[in-house]
Scaffold this motif. Structure first.
Motif, PDB file in Angstrom:
ATOM      1  N   ILE A  35      84.799  81.556 -32.533  1.00  0.00           N
ATOM      2  CA  ILE A  35      84.696  80.146 -33.304  1.00  0.00           C
ATOM      3  C   ILE A  35      83.060  79.547 -33.512  1.00  0.00           C
ATOM      4  CG2 ILE A  35      86.519  79.528 -31.832  1.00  0.00           C
ATOM      5  CD1 ILE A  35      84.722  77.951 -30.130  1.00  0.00           C
ATOM      6  N   LEU A  36      82.287  80.338 -33.270  1.00  0.00           N
ATOM      7  CA  LEU A  36      80.742  80.096 -33.682  1.00  0.00           C
ATOM      8  C   LEU A  36      80.587  80.102 -35.295  1.00  0.00           C
ATOM      9  CD1 LEU A  36      78.513  79.365 -31.661  1.00  0.00           C
ATOM     10  CD2 LEU A  36      77.609  81.611 -31.864  1.00  0.00           C
ATOM     11  N   ASN A  37      79.839  78.753 -35.511  1.00  0.00           N
ATOM     12  CA  ASN A  37      79.739  78.594 -37.006  1.00  0.00           C
ATOM     13  C   ASN A  37      78.235  78.802 -37.091  1.00  0.00           C
ATOM     14  OD1 ASN A  37      78.908  77.598 -39.476  1.00  0.00           O
ATOM     15  ND2 ASN A  37      80.914  76.466 -39.420  1.00  0.00           N
ATOM     16  N   TYR A  38      77.509  79.607 -37.575  1.00  0.00           N
ATOM     17  CA  TYR A  38      76.355  80.289 -37.420  1.00  0.00           C
ATOM     18  C   TYR A  38      75.323  79.167 -38.724  1.00  0.00           C
ATOM     19  CZ  TYR A  38      77.352  84.226 -34.861  1.00  0.00           C
ATOM     20  OH  TYR A  38      77.920  85.107 -34.003  1.00  0.00           O
ATOM     21  N   LYS A  39      76.024  78.797 -39.645  1.00  0.00           N
ATOM     22  CA  LYS A  39      75.364  77.974 -40.559  1.00  0.00           C
ATOM     23  C   LYS A  39      75.119  76.684 -39.895  1.00  0.00           C
ATOM     24  CE  LYS A  39      76.059  75.896 -45.099  1.00  0.00           C
ATOM     25  NZ  LYS A  39      75.667  74.568 -44.885  1.00  0.00           N
ATOM     26  N   THR A  40      76.022  76.149 -39.020  1.00  0.00           N
ATOM     27  CA  THR A  40      76.096  74.898 -38.332  1.00  0.00           C
ATOM     28  C   THR A  40      74.784  74.918 -37.634  1.00  0.00           C
ATOM     29  OG1 THR A  40      78.207  74.497 -38.571  1.00  0.00           O
ATOM     30  CG2 THR A  40      77.058  73.158 -36.803  1.00  0.00           C
ATOM     31  N   ILE A  41      74.664  75.967 -36.918  1.00  0.00           N
ATOM     32  CA  ILE A  41      73.489  76.181 -35.971  1.00  0.00           C
ATOM     33  C   ILE A  41      72.100  76.080 -36.761  1.00  0.00           C
ATOM     34  CG2 ILE A  41      72.134  77.531 -34.213  1.00  0.00           C
ATOM     35  CD1 ILE A  41      74.990  78.779 -33.548  1.00  0.00           C
ATOM     36  N   ILE A  42      72.099  76.808 -37.746  1.00  0.00           N
ATOM     37  CA  ILE A  42      70.897  76.897 -38.704  1.00  0.00           C
ATOM     38  C   ILE A  42      70.704  75.547 -39.294  1.00  0.00           C
ATOM     39  CG2 ILE A  42      69.893  77.654 -40.726  1.00  0.00           C
ATOM     40  CD1 ILE A  42      71.621  80.276 -40.363  1.00  0.00           C
ATOM     41  N   ASP A  43      71.699  74.726 -39.421  1.00  0.00           N
ATOM     42  CA  ASP A  43      71.645  73.258 -40.122  1.00  0.00           C
ATOM     43  C   ASP A  43      70.813  72.574 -39.256  1.00  0.00           C
ATOM     44  OD1 ASP A  43      72.432  74.233 -42.654  1.00  0.00           O
ATOM     45  OD2 ASP A  43      74.650  73.456 -42.335  1.00  0.00           O
ATOM     46  N   THR A  44      71.556  72.579 -37.916  1.00  0.00           N
ATOM     47  CA  THR A  44      70.969  71.527 -36.730  1.00  0.00           C
ATOM     48  C   THR A  44      69.683  72.047 -36.524  1.00  0.00           C
ATOM     49  OG1 THR A  44      73.239  71.941 -35.914  1.00  0.00           O
ATOM     50  CG2 THR A  44      71.534  71.251 -34.372  1.00  0.00           C
ATOM     51  N   ALA A  45      68.978  73.265 -36.630  1.00  0.00           N
ATOM     52  CA  ALA A  45      67.765  73.543 -36.378  1.00  0.00           C
ATOM     53  C   ALA A  45      67.014  73.051 -37.551  1.00  0.00           C
ATOM     54  CB  ALA A  45      67.399  75.083 -36.416  1.00  0.00           C
ATOM     55  N   ASN A  46      67.468  72.854 -38.823  1.00  0.00           N
ATOM     56  CA  ASN A  46      66.467  72.361 -39.893  1.00  0.00           C
ATOM     57  C   ASN A  46      66.743  70.731 -39.708  1.00  0.00           C
ATOM     58  OD1 ASN A  46      65.638  74.577 -41.394  1.00  0.00           O
ATOM     59  ND2 ASN A  46      67.946  74.748 -42.158  1.00  0.00           N
ATOM     60  N   PHE A  47      67.759  70.207 -39.045  1.00  0.00           N
ATOM     61  CA  PHE A  47      67.694  68.730 -38.753  1.00  0.00           C
ATOM     62  C   PHE A  47      66.725  68.358 -37.899  1.00  0.00           C
ATOM     63  CE2 PHE A  47      69.751  65.298 -36.314  1.00  0.00           C
ATOM     64  CZ  PHE A  47      69.822  64.458 -37.360  1.00  0.00           C
ATOM     65  N   VAL A  48      66.514  69.115 -36.859  1.00  0.00           N
ATOM     66  CA  VAL A  48      65.508  69.138 -35.711  1.00  0.00           C
ATOM     67  C   VAL A  48      63.809  69.031 -36.382  1.00  0.00           C
ATOM     68  CG1 VAL A  48      64.553  69.744 -33.550  1.00  0.00           C
ATOM     69  CG2 VAL A  48      67.112  69.711 -33.728  1.00  0.00           C
ATOM     70  N   LYS A  49      63.970  70.008 -37.380  1.00  0.00           N
ATOM     71  CA  LYS A  49      62.715  70.218 -37.895  1.00  0.00           C
ATOM     72  C   LYS A  49      62.274  69.069 -38.695  1.00  0.00           C
ATOM     73  CE  LYS A  49      60.259  73.367 -41.138  1.00  0.00           C
ATOM     74  NZ  LYS A  49      60.434  74.331 -42.172  1.00  0.00           N
ATOM     75  N   LYS A  50      63.232  68.109 -39.276  1.00  0.00           N
ATOM     76  CA  LYS A  50      62.950  67.230 -40.113  1.00  0.00           C
ATOM     77  C   LYS A  50      62.739  65.980 -39.125  1.00  0.00           C
ATOM     78  CE  LYS A  50      66.190  67.952 -43.930  1.00  0.00           C
ATOM     79  NZ  LYS A  50      67.310  67.517 -44.773  1.00  0.00           N
ATOM     80  N   ILE A  51      63.112  65.892 -37.959  1.00  0.00           N
ATOM     81  CA  ILE A  51      62.512  64.988 -36.930  1.00  0.00           C
ATOM     82  C   ILE A  51      61.405  65.354 -36.660  1.00  0.00           C
ATOM     83  CG2 ILE A  51      63.263  64.109 -34.674  1.00  0.00           C
ATOM     84  CD1 ILE A  51      66.167  64.772 -35.160  1.00  0.00           C
ATOM     85  N   VAL A  52      60.993  66.395 -36.412  1.00  0.00           N
ATOM     86  CA  VAL A  52      59.579  66.804 -35.903  1.00  0.00           C
ATOM     87  C   VAL A  52      58.708  66.540 -36.993  1.00  0.00           C
ATOM     88  CG1 VAL A  52      57.950  68.700 -35.185  1.00  0.00           C
ATOM     89  CG2 VAL A  52      60.310  68.543 -34.414  1.00  0.00           C
ATOM     90  N   SER A  53      58.896  66.610 -38.138  1.00  0.00           N
ATOM     91  CA  SER A  53      58.255  66.460 -39.429  1.00  0.00           C
ATOM     92  C   SER A  53      57.738  64.836 -39.603  1.00  0.00           C
ATOM     93  CB  SER A  53      58.913  66.883 -40.556  1.00  0.00           C
ATOM     94  OG  SER A  53      58.016  66.610 -41.824  1.00  0.00           O
ATOM     95  N   GLU A  54      58.839  64.196 -39.348  1.00  0.00           N
ATOM     96  CA  GLU A  54      58.808  62.677 -39.296  1.00  0.00           C
ATOM     97  C   GLU A  54      58.020  61.971 -38.271  1.00  0.00           C
ATOM     98  OE1 GLU A  54      59.749  58.755 -40.913  1.00  0.00           O
ATOM     99  OE2 GLU A  54      60.138  60.663 -41.803  1.00  0.00           O
ATOM    100  N   ILE A  55      58.074  62.701 -37.283  1.00  0.00           N
ATOM    101  CA  ILE A  55      57.208  62.283 -36.161  1.00  0.00           C
ATOM    102  C   ILE A  55      55.855  62.508 -36.254  1.00  0.00           C
ATOM    103  CG2 ILE A  55      56.590  62.715 -33.488  1.00  0.00           C
ATOM    104  CD1 ILE A  55      59.672  63.093 -32.995  1.00  0.00           C
ATOM    105  N   ASN A  56      55.631  63.617 -36.921  1.00  0.00           N
ATOM    106  CA  ASN A  56      54.114  64.231 -37.077  1.00  0.00           C
ATOM    107  C   ASN A  56      53.561  63.392 -38.162  1.00  0.00           C
ATOM    108  OD1 ASN A  56      53.267  66.006 -35.442  1.00  0.00           O
ATOM    109  ND2 ASN A  56      54.980  67.501 -36.227  1.00  0.00           N
ATOM    110  N   LYS A  57      54.245  62.887 -39.268  1.00  0.00           N
ATOM    111  CA  LYS A  57      53.706  62.257 -40.346  1.00  0.00           C
ATOM    112  C   LYS A  57      53.216  60.479 -39.946  1.00  0.00           C
ATOM    113  CE  LYS A  57      57.541  60.918 -43.376  1.00  0.00           C
ATOM    114  NZ  LYS A  57      58.239  61.126 -44.533  1.00  0.00           N
ATOM    115  N   ASN A  58      53.933  60.101 -39.069  1.00  0.00           N
ATOM    116  CA  ASN A  58      53.928  58.785 -38.855  1.00  0.00           C
ATOM    117  C   ASN A  58      52.742  58.318 -37.670  1.00  0.00           C
ATOM    118  OD1 ASN A  58      55.723  57.252 -40.636  1.00  0.00           O
ATOM    119  ND2 ASN A  58      57.195  58.478 -39.746  1.00  0.00           N
TER     120      ASN A  58
END
Length: 424
Positions: free
Chosen positions: A323-346
């Motif tokens: 049942i594991l969706n690997y694309k979803t895991i990758i998308d979530t990691a990229n979502f977290v990466k965007k969060i980290v980037s947003e924190i770092n730039k502000n």
């Protein structure tokens, strides 16, 4: 750019390991990650029997045999076929018993009758087997049964892994998941895989980033006690990743007060997605229970996709690699990466004084107070800025709240006047 093929091998090799709160399979898990994914992970130890607030670090647990037979020597279940067949932390047993006694130690799921449930008895010595409901109903009530469990409890270590990506500041962004569930894909493995991906794609920035893999609950409690003062002083935002392997909305489980910087930054990024969902802390269930409340009030939330308890395969053998969706895991990691980037730039600021500062002597406002002066937009902007500025807001959120267009300029002026200072 990560593709599914990159993590399928990790999943196949990590899934069968019989992880628990403490033991060799936890070490095998984090050693695998260190060897095959990122050598910068450090393996840490917490000694068994260590007191942690009202808790105690458990002993290492291992089970070498767990099989249930009937009087005809027919095997009812065997841990060799699925790790979930035995109740976690079961004590050793080998005796003949009748059906009525066996029934007290058999567990099944009414919700998912075809699957084996996940059951543990971490803090009370017990034993048991887990069957699908269909297999349980096949048991002959007239027969005798021989449960055989051979397990060990030794004073050793509860292991965990952490990796630090040093930034310009020692103030940290913490991202964690857990390593204590055997043979479950979305509920356990998806978080491990997401953390592993993040260890490969996150780069150095303004803040330091710490990736953490710990046993759920007791691992978090131990880690909080060990780094309590540091976390209170230096944690910018924390994110727990749980159940990120099934396609569903980008979901945040809020902190208890719902207004920490972690809450706000996830909502800011999440609002750009059509499938973003916010869940109240009342529906908590993972390590946000520890970091996000209990007298701590740390800026900490949990991010998931199909939330624990809200998909039918949860805590059963049906939560497997199929049942594991690997694309979803990758998308979530990229979502977290965007969060980290947003924190770092502000930029985040704090006030240097209690109460309102005496602004007249700074030449930022007139000494003479008149109705016209009180209506001065600059004075109001300064007042609003100073009313809201704290570590829960960066300049982006202050700009939205206070409606100040040139907020960077105002921040620089107030910093020069030593009225505010950067958190970093």
């Amino acid at each position: 750019m990560f593709k599914s093929i990159h993590i399928k091998k990790w999943a196949r090799e990590l899934f069968p390991l019989n992880r628990s709160l403490a033991g060799k399979y936890n070490r095998l898990t984090i050693n695998y990650i260190k060897k095959n994914i990122n050598k910068n992970f450090k393996i840490k130890n917490a000694k068994s029997n260590t007191k942690v607030y009202t808790w105690t670090i458990p002993k290492e647990y291992s089970v070498s045999k767990a099989v249930l037979k009937d009087e005809d020597n027919k095997i009812i279940c065997d841990i060799k076929n699925n790790n979930l067949h035995v109740v976690g932390y079961s004590k050793s047993v080998n005796k003949w018993i009748n059906y009525s006694e066996l029934k007290k130690n058999i567990f099944f799921s009414n919700k998912v009758p075809d699957a084996i449930p996940y059951v543990t008895s971490y803090y009370e010595k017990n034993w048991g087997f887990c069957l699908s409901k269909k297999d349980f109903l096949k048991l002959d009530k007239k027969k005798k049964y021989n449960p055989q469990i051979k397990s060990k409890f030794i004073s050793g270590n509860m292991n965990y892994a952490e990796m630090l990506i040093k930034g310009k500041s020692k103030k940290e962004i913490l991202i964690c998941s857990y390593i204590c569930h055997p043979s479950m894909a979305n509920n356990e493995l998806s978080g491990i895989l997401a953390i592993s991906i993040l260890s490969k794609i996150l780069k150095k920035g303004k803040y330091s980033i710490r990736l953490l893999l710990i046993p759920e609950t007791i691992g978090a409690i131990y880690y909080i006690k060990k780094r309590f003062n540091f976390l209170k002083k230096n944690l910018i935002a924390g994110f727990n990743l749980s159940c990120v392997g099934l396609n569903g909305p980008y979901t945040v489980i809020s902190s208890v007060k719902e207004n920490t910087y972690a809450d706000k930054i996830v909502e800011r990024i999440g609002s750009k997605y059509s499938n973003f969902k916010k869940i109240n802390f009342m529906k908590r269930g993972s390590n946000e229970r520890q970091f996000g409340c209990q007298n701590l009030d740390l800026p900490f939330v949990t991010i998931c996709r199909k939330k624990f308890g809200e998909y039918k395969e949860y805590h059963t053998s049906a939560d497997n690699l199929k049942i594991l969706n690997y694309k979803t895991i990758i998308d979530t990691a990229n979502f977290v990466k965007k969060i980290v980037s947003e924190i770092n730039k502000n930029k985040i600021y704090k006030k240097n004084h209690f109460c309102e500062p005496f602004l007249a002597k700074t030449n930022l406002i007139p000494n003479t107070s008149t109705i016209e002066n009180m209506k001065n937009i600059d004075r109001k902007s300064i007042s609003n800025f100073l009313a809201y500025v704290d570590k829960s807001h960066d300049l982006a959120s202050l700009k939205e709240i206070c409606k100040i267009k040139k907020i960077d300029t105002l921040a620089k002026i107030l910093e020069k006047k030593k009225i505010i200072s950067k958190v970093i």
